[in-house]
Design a protein around this motif. Structure first.
Motif, PDB file in Angstrom:
ATOM      1  N   LEU A   1       0.814  -1.222   0.000  1.00  0.00           N
ATOM      2  CA  LEU A   1       0.000   0.000   0.000  1.00  0.00           C
ATOM      3  C   LEU A   1       0.848   1.273   0.000  1.00  0.00           C
ATOM      4  CD1 LEU A   1      -2.827  -0.887   2.572  1.00  0.00           C
ATOM      5  CD2 LEU A   1      -2.870  -1.055   0.108  1.00  0.00           C
ATOM      6  N   HIS A   2       2.147   1.124  -0.159  1.00  0.00           N
ATOM      7  CA  HIS A   2       3.012   2.309  -0.078  1.00  0.00           C
ATOM      8  C   HIS A   2       2.964   3.111  -1.370  1.00  0.00           C
ATOM      9  CE1 HIS A   2       4.529  -0.234   3.161  1.00  0.00           C
ATOM     10  NE2 HIS A   2       4.830   0.914   3.747  1.00  0.00           N
ATOM     11  N   ASP A   3       2.716   4.401  -1.244  1.00  0.00           N
ATOM     12  CA  ASP A   3       2.583   5.195  -2.467  1.00  0.00           C
ATOM     13  C   ASP A   3       3.571   6.351  -2.571  1.00  0.00           C
ATOM     14  OD1 ASP A   3       1.524   6.920  -0.600  1.00  0.00           O
ATOM     15  OD2 ASP A   3      -0.415   7.163  -1.573  1.00  0.00           O
ATOM     16  N   ILE A   4       4.367   6.589  -1.548  1.00  0.00           N
ATOM     17  CA  ILE A   4       5.232   7.780  -1.589  1.00  0.00           C
ATOM     18  C   ILE A   4       6.242   7.676  -2.726  1.00  0.00           C
ATOM     19  CG2 ILE A   4       6.814   9.241  -0.284  1.00  0.00           C
ATOM     20  CD1 ILE A   4       5.714   7.811   2.233  1.00  0.00           C
TER      21      ILE A   4
ATOM     22  N   LEU B   1       8.335  -3.326  -0.014  1.00  0.00           N
ATOM     23  CA  LEU B   1       8.598  -4.375   0.975  1.00  0.00           C
ATOM     24  C   LEU B   1       9.310  -5.574   0.366  1.00  0.00           C
ATOM     25  CD1 LEU B   1       5.012  -4.367   2.505  1.00  0.00           C
ATOM     26  CD2 LEU B   1       7.020  -3.203   3.404  1.00  0.00           C
TER      27      LEU B   1
ATOM     28  N   THR C   1      -2.169  -3.297   7.529  1.00  0.00           N
ATOM     29  CA  THR C   1      -1.419  -3.955   6.458  1.00  0.00           C
ATOM     30  C   THR C   1      -0.600  -5.073   7.098  1.00  0.00           C
ATOM     31  OG1 THR C   1       0.650  -2.712   6.608  1.00  0.00           O
ATOM     32  CG2 THR C   1      -1.161  -1.681   5.386  1.00  0.00           C
TER      33      THR C   1
ATOM     34  N   MET D   1      -1.388   1.788   8.633  1.00  0.00           N
ATOM     35  CA  MET D   1      -0.929   3.019   7.981  1.00  0.00           C
ATOM     36  C   MET D   1      -2.153   3.863   7.602  1.00  0.00           C
ATOM     37  SD  MET D   1       0.259   1.431   4.310  1.00  0.00           S
ATOM     38  CE  MET D   1       0.631   2.979   3.527  1.00  0.00           C
TER      39      MET D   1
ATOM     40  N   PRO E   1      -4.380   5.523   2.181  1.00  0.00           N
ATOM     41  CA  PRO E   1      -3.756   6.342   1.129  1.00  0.00           C
ATOM     42  C   PRO E   1      -4.762   7.301   0.480  1.00  0.00           C
ATOM     43  CG  PRO E   1      -3.097   4.046   0.896  1.00  0.00           C
ATOM     44  CD  PRO E   1      -4.171   4.081   1.942  1.00  0.00           C
TER      45      PRO E   1
ATOM     46  N   PHE F   1       2.047  12.644   2.398  1.00  0.00           N
ATOM     47  CA  PHE F   1       3.486  12.924   2.419  1.00  0.00           C
ATOM     48  C   PHE F   1       3.858  14.075   1.492  1.00  0.00           C
ATOM     49  CE2 PHE F   1       4.257   9.184   4.841  1.00  0.00           C
ATOM     50  CZ  PHE F   1       5.499   9.393   5.419  1.00  0.00           C
ATOM     51  N   GLU F   2       3.271  14.095   0.298  1.00  0.00           N
ATOM     52  CA  GLU F   2       3.671  15.138  -0.652  1.00  0.00           C
ATOM     53  C   GLU F   2       3.318  16.518  -0.118  1.00  0.00           C
ATOM     54  OE1 GLU F   2       2.041  12.411  -1.617  1.00  0.00           O
ATOM     55  OE2 GLU F   2       3.311  11.406  -3.078  1.00  0.00           O
TER      56      GLU F   2
ATOM     57  N   LEU G   1       9.986  -9.774   7.997  1.00  0.00           N
ATOM     58  CA  LEU G   1       8.634  -9.853   7.433  1.00  0.00           C
ATOM     59  C   LEU G   1       8.488 -11.220   6.777  1.00  0.00           C
ATOM     60  CD1 LEU G   1       8.392  -6.341   5.699  1.00  0.00           C
ATOM     61  CD2 LEU G   1       7.595  -6.967   7.973  1.00  0.00           C
TER      62      LEU G   1
END
Lengths: 209, 324
Positions: A99-102, A149, B54, B59, B62, B126-127, B297
């Motif tokens: 789910l990471h979008d940065i 990941l 997750t 988190m 998004p 973040f942006e 992980l």
């Protein structure tokens, strides 16, 4: 300073509130929209290089991309139908299970700034959706897959394999993300790899030219 | 020495008997921060931000932001009444099986998730957060000051409720390649509030542990200067040996594990893990200022939450070679 150089400087320094007016002034004094666009692309290339070398950081790169976007807004109506400067369409997304979008967003901004039209599929994208998007959109020249990941490295592999097995022609695949190495990218059959957003834009241009 | 005695030998700059690991040295406490900061299993937090679970933890959802411009923060950010959150009851429940004997054996470590920058990013993405740091630093500073007040109040509650030895404050400020923002921007915009948070913890006699993933070595000196005694999740893309050499008994490095390397790949064997643990012990463990933190992980998620059958044999092997 010429108007076009002023635009370049405003993009490089991320002055998004001033770029629109400067682009309009550059047009008013007779510069061609395509030349102004190229000047901004060149500025972003400088920004990308500075980011990759550690001279500037993510915020400075982001505000430069934001400034370019403001400039492009002014040019867009004047360039409708003119695809001469376009490098094609890039489909981008973070692979399934991640789910990471940065990182993906930063790469998307820089690739767009290099001259691509972006189709952003977001995060947690199943492998077949990259293929679907590439088939549904015009002139897709690049597919960019991101994964942060170690646990989603198999999903990156699956995405590349699915794209390669789909019969899509004329489109290259680039991968990246914290655990991805050039060796891993080659092993899974990707056409390209980039370590950061700045070098992703450079590699993207290289792959489609 | 037991785990606690060995840990405090490190803190006091004496020679520890063995290299500890984070899975065995601490009683880690998370219930408080799950209420005040980020719900571990997902859900809406006390600020109205939705968190999604997750495989590696929760988190912020998004692309769902409370606001885009930091200048608007006062319209959108409402700090919860800490009396209403049930922090003390949650802490009591978490500690109900932890008696005085346990306290004599282990180190109580209270987690405090979602620090100043992470919280800003949770609100506005973040942006937007990163652009704000350079486009509107004054509003950012004002926001961080108010948030620091809240965090200090939360930490005081945690300290009263848990009586911890250590408080680990989480704020990720870096990627694998380097800091998100320049050291100058960190120092001018975030650090003043960060410093107040550190000092409020250490003034209560609690050891401050700073968690920052990624390559953040350029500001580790700032952490030490502010009073942090532990740098948590110290990842191997930093010059860990140089940092250990430089700060010696002023800073404990907790981490070392190559979380992007082969020992963290899906399908890594127990032997791969043991090799990585041994590498950490040999490379970082010999100076007496290192705690191994295996970041592992697997298919089901973060092994800290979901377990992993490879951990036990890995720790057993580590504990056979960790004597100093």
């Amino acid at each position: 300073m010429s108007k076009i150089n002023e635009v370049k400087e405003l993009v490089e320094t991320g002055k998004s509130k001033k770029v629109g007016a400067a682009v309009q002034e550059a047009i008013d004094v007779g510069n061609k929209p395509a030349d102004i666009l190229q000047a901004m692309v060149d500025s972003m290339s400088v920004v990308g290089d500075k980011f990759s070398s550690g001279e500037i950081f993510v915020p400075e790169m982001l505000i430069a991309a934001k400034a370019m976007s403001k400039g492009v807004d002014v040019l867009r109506p004047l360039m409708a139908g003119d695809n001469s400067a376009s490098l094609g369409t890039c489909v981008i997304g973070t692979v399934a299970g991640d789910l990471h979008d940065i990182g993906k967003n930063l790469v998307s901004m820089m690739i767009e700034s290099a001259g691509f039209t972006m189709v952003d599929l977001g995060v947690d994208v199943p492998a077949e959706n990259f293929v679907k998007a590439a088939k549904e959109n015009d002139n897709v020249t690049l597919i960019a897959c991101s994964g942060l990941l170690t646990t989603t490295m198999p999903a990156l592999k699956e995405a590349v394999e699915t794209i390669k097995a789909s019969g899509l022609s004329g489109c290259k695949v680039i991968v990246g993300g914290a655990p991805v190495t050039p060796e891993f990218a080659a092993e899974i059959g990707a056409d390209g790899y980039a370590a950061d957003a700045g070098s992703a834009a450079v590699k993207a241009k290289e792959l489609v030219k | 020495m037991n785990q606690r005695e060995n840990f405090f030998a490190m803190i006091e700059g004496k020679k520890p008997e063995f290299i500890p690991n984070s899975m065995e040295v601490y009683k880690s406490c998370i219930a408080g921060t799950c209420i005040t900061d980020s719900p571990l299993m997902g859900g809406v937090d006390s600020f109205g931000v939705n968190w999604v679970a997750t495989k590696e933890g929760a988190m912020p959802e998004p692309n769902k932001f409370l606001f885009d411009e930091i200048a608007d923060w006062k319209e959108h950010v409402h700090f919860a009444d800490l009396d209403s959150l049930g922090i003390e009851a949650a802490a009591a429940k978490e500690m109900e099986d932890f008696n005085q004997n346990n306290r004599n054996e282990l180190v109580v470590n209270v987690f405090s998730a979602c620090g100043l920058f992470e919280r800003m990013a949770a609100f506005m993405g973040f942006e937007n957060a990163l652009c704000s740091l350079v486009e509107d630093p004054d509003s950012c500073r004002e926001f961080f000051e108010a948030l620091a007040d809240y965090r200090i109040a939360c930490h005081n509650r945690f300290i009263d409720a848990y009586q911890p030895d250590v408080l680990t404050y989480f704020d990720d400020l870096a990627t694998a390649n380097g800091l998100f923002m320049s050291p100058k921007v960190y120092r001018e915009v975030i650090k003043p509030s960060h410093q107040r948070i550190v000092e409020a913890v250490t003034s209560r006699g609690v050891i401050f542990s700073q968690h920052t993933c990624g390559k953040c070595e350029e500001i580790v000196g700032d952490y030490v200067e502010m009073g942090a005694r532990i740098w948590h999740s110290a990842q191997s893309m930093n010059d860990l040996e140089g940092i250990q050499e430089k700060y010696n008994d002023r800073l404990i490095i907790e981490g070392g594990w190559d979380s992007s390397g082969p020992a963290s790949y899906i399908g890594a064997s127990t032997e791969d893990l043991i090799e990585e643990a041994k590498r950490c012990a040999n490379v970082y463990g010999q100076k007496g200022n290192f705690i191994l933190m295996p970041t592992l992980l697997n298919e089901n998620g973060n092994s800290l939450f979901v377990g992993d059958p490879r951990l036990e044999p890995m720790l057993k092997a580590f504990n056979e070679i960790n004597k100093l």
